[in-house]
Scaffold this active site. Structure first.
Site, PDB file in Angstrom:
ATOM      1  N   ASP A 126       0.958  -1.002   0.003  1.00  0.00           N
ATOM      2  CA  ASP A 126       0.052   0.118  -0.069  1.00  0.00           C
ATOM      3  C   ASP A 126       0.833   1.303   0.209  1.00  0.00           C
ATOM      4  O   ASP A 126       1.631   1.521   1.106  1.00  0.00           O
ATOM      5  CB  ASP A 126      -0.870  -0.029   1.337  1.00  0.00           C
ATOM      6  CG  ASP A 126      -1.788   1.262   1.425  1.00  0.00           C
ATOM      7  OD1 ASP A 126      -1.722   2.010   0.317  1.00  0.00           O
ATOM      8  OD2 ASP A 126      -2.444   1.383   2.396  1.00  0.00           O
ATOM      9  N   LYS A 129       2.914  11.714  -3.042  1.00  0.00           N
ATOM     10  CA  LYS A 129       1.817  10.967  -3.941  1.00  0.00           C
ATOM     11  C   LYS A 129       0.818  11.762  -4.660  1.00  0.00           C
ATOM     12  O   LYS A 129       0.390  11.312  -5.877  1.00  0.00           O
ATOM     13  CB  LYS A 129       1.144   9.868  -3.084  1.00  0.00           C
ATOM     14  CG  LYS A 129       0.011   8.985  -3.942  1.00  0.00           C
ATOM     15  CD  LYS A 129      -0.696   8.109  -2.923  1.00  0.00           C
ATOM     16  CE  LYS A 129      -1.662   7.126  -3.630  1.00  0.00           C
ATOM     17  NZ  LYS A 129      -2.250   6.344  -2.590  1.00  0.00           N
ATOM     18  N   ASP A 139     -12.706   5.387   1.156  1.00  0.00           N
ATOM     19  CA  ASP A 139     -11.401   5.307   1.427  1.00  0.00           C
ATOM     20  C   ASP A 139     -10.801   6.778   1.601  1.00  0.00           C
ATOM     21  O   ASP A 139     -10.338   7.550   0.457  1.00  0.00           O
ATOM     22  CB  ASP A 139     -10.645   4.624   0.505  1.00  0.00           C
ATOM     23  CG  ASP A 139      -8.995   4.428   0.614  1.00  0.00           C
ATOM     24  OD1 ASP A 139      -8.677   4.923   1.465  1.00  0.00           O
ATOM     25  OD2 ASP A 139      -8.474   3.732  -0.099  1.00  0.00           O
TER      26      ASP A 139
END
Length: 341
Positions: free
Chosen positions: A6, A68, A168
């Protein structure tokens, strides 16, 4: 051995499938969560993880986090005298996770399943593959994060046709996906989200609330090192409120204490604009999938920011039920990646 990873905005972690179950891989400190932070020391050595995160306060110009969000873009990060693209910084995090897995297994690891948000573009996915290749993986499979969360809960093993939603909310991105299970095939029917909405934004709002409450002088409020220190304090307070009714956020500046009391209700009030932003992607995903919330068999939470009481209350109100929370939301995506691996 294939490992599941992840690769998160705030934290990253790895897991393996061993003896019939998913098993998280501890890092050198014995922790499962490795902060997705990279820093360059004075001797030009590269630090990754907790050691790098601690330098966000002391050496902000030599440290990068939340990269990210820039995957697949031309943005570059300046660390001391060097420049890095987001995929280069991500490769350093992946390399650290690879080394941790090899230390645990006692063998070289060349293959990985790396998770990505379902709405990641082709450019973002290619950047993730490039990061994996730079980290030393020769075979890389990408897996959508909501699918990974569903795999961790075993929703793929249910016999009947079923539909469920994965909510999420991580450190930097929000991703809501509706998945359908039919004849053993899991398909993403609809996805929506915001790649600039997550725990980092919660912290930023709390920092602003702290500055406003304490009437911190503008000169101090603009100091990058002090701001990073305040951010670390409000993040700790945010986590403490998962089990406590109230905490105090305080920092000492030039022998003067600046403090702000914070309750669960106060936190919910401070982040109200973000809570409102969570609604639109949920409604859009339901609309795109052409289903009503009552038709969903389950609502699964993933991402550390879903531990916030205000977020769970919002989800419960919107869906009229309590979401699935049996698996630690920080770990559920990595566990699902290990199932896929």
């Amino acid at each position: 051995m294939i490992i599941g990873i992840d690769l998160g905005t705030t934290h990253s972690l790895a897991a393996i499938w061993r003896e019939g179950r998913a098993e998280l891989v501890p890092n050198a400190l014995g922790e499962f969560l490795t902060p997705s932070v990279v820093s360059i020391d004075k001797d030009e050595s590269i630090l990754v993880g907790r050691a790098a995160r601690e330098r966000l306060q002391s050496h902000p110009s030599r440290t990068a986090a939340a990269f990210k969000r820039a995957m697949g873009t031309a943005k570059q990060f300046d660390l001391a005298s060097r420049r890095f693209r987001a995929e280069e910084l991500s490769s350093l995090v992946l390399r650290a996770l690879k080394a941790d897995a090899e230390a645990l297994l006692g063998e070289a690891v060349h293959e990985a399943v790396i998770t990505v948000p379902a709405y990641f573009s082709d450019a973002q996915r290619q950047a993730t593959r490039s990061a994996g290749a730079m980290a030393g993986f020769t075979q890389i499979s990408l897996l959508n994060e909501p699918t990974a969360a569903a795999l961790a809960y075993g929703l793929n093993q249910r016999d009947s046709e079923t539909q469920f939603l994965v909510f999420d909310l991580g450190g930097g991105t929000f991703d809501v996906s509706i998945l359908e299970m039919f004849d053993g095939v899991m398909e993403v029917r609809a996805t929506a989200g915001d790649n600039h909405l997550g725990g980092e934004d919660v912290d930023e709002l709390l920092v602003s609330a702290f500055i406003a409450h304490t009437k911190l002088p503008q000169k101090l409020a603009d100091d990058a090192e002090l701001r990073a220190q305040i951010a670390a304090r409000v993040e700790a307070a945010k986590r403490a409120l998962e089990t406590k009714e109230g905490v105090t956020v305080s920092v000492m500046v030039q022998q003067q204490e600046y403090a702000m009391p914070l309750t669960a209700e106060g936190l919910a009030s401070a982040i109200a604009p973000l809570l409102d932003r969570l609604r639109a992607p949920i409604e859009r995903a339901l609309r795109d999938a052409k289903i009503r919330s009552s038709e969903l068999e389950a609502v699964v939470l993933a991402g550390g920011s879903t531990r916030l009481r205000a977020v769970r209350q919002l989800v419960a109100r919107m869906f009229g039920r309590f979401p699935e929370t049996a698996i630690n939301p920080d770990e559920v995506v990595a566990m699902g990646a290990a199932v896929q691996a």
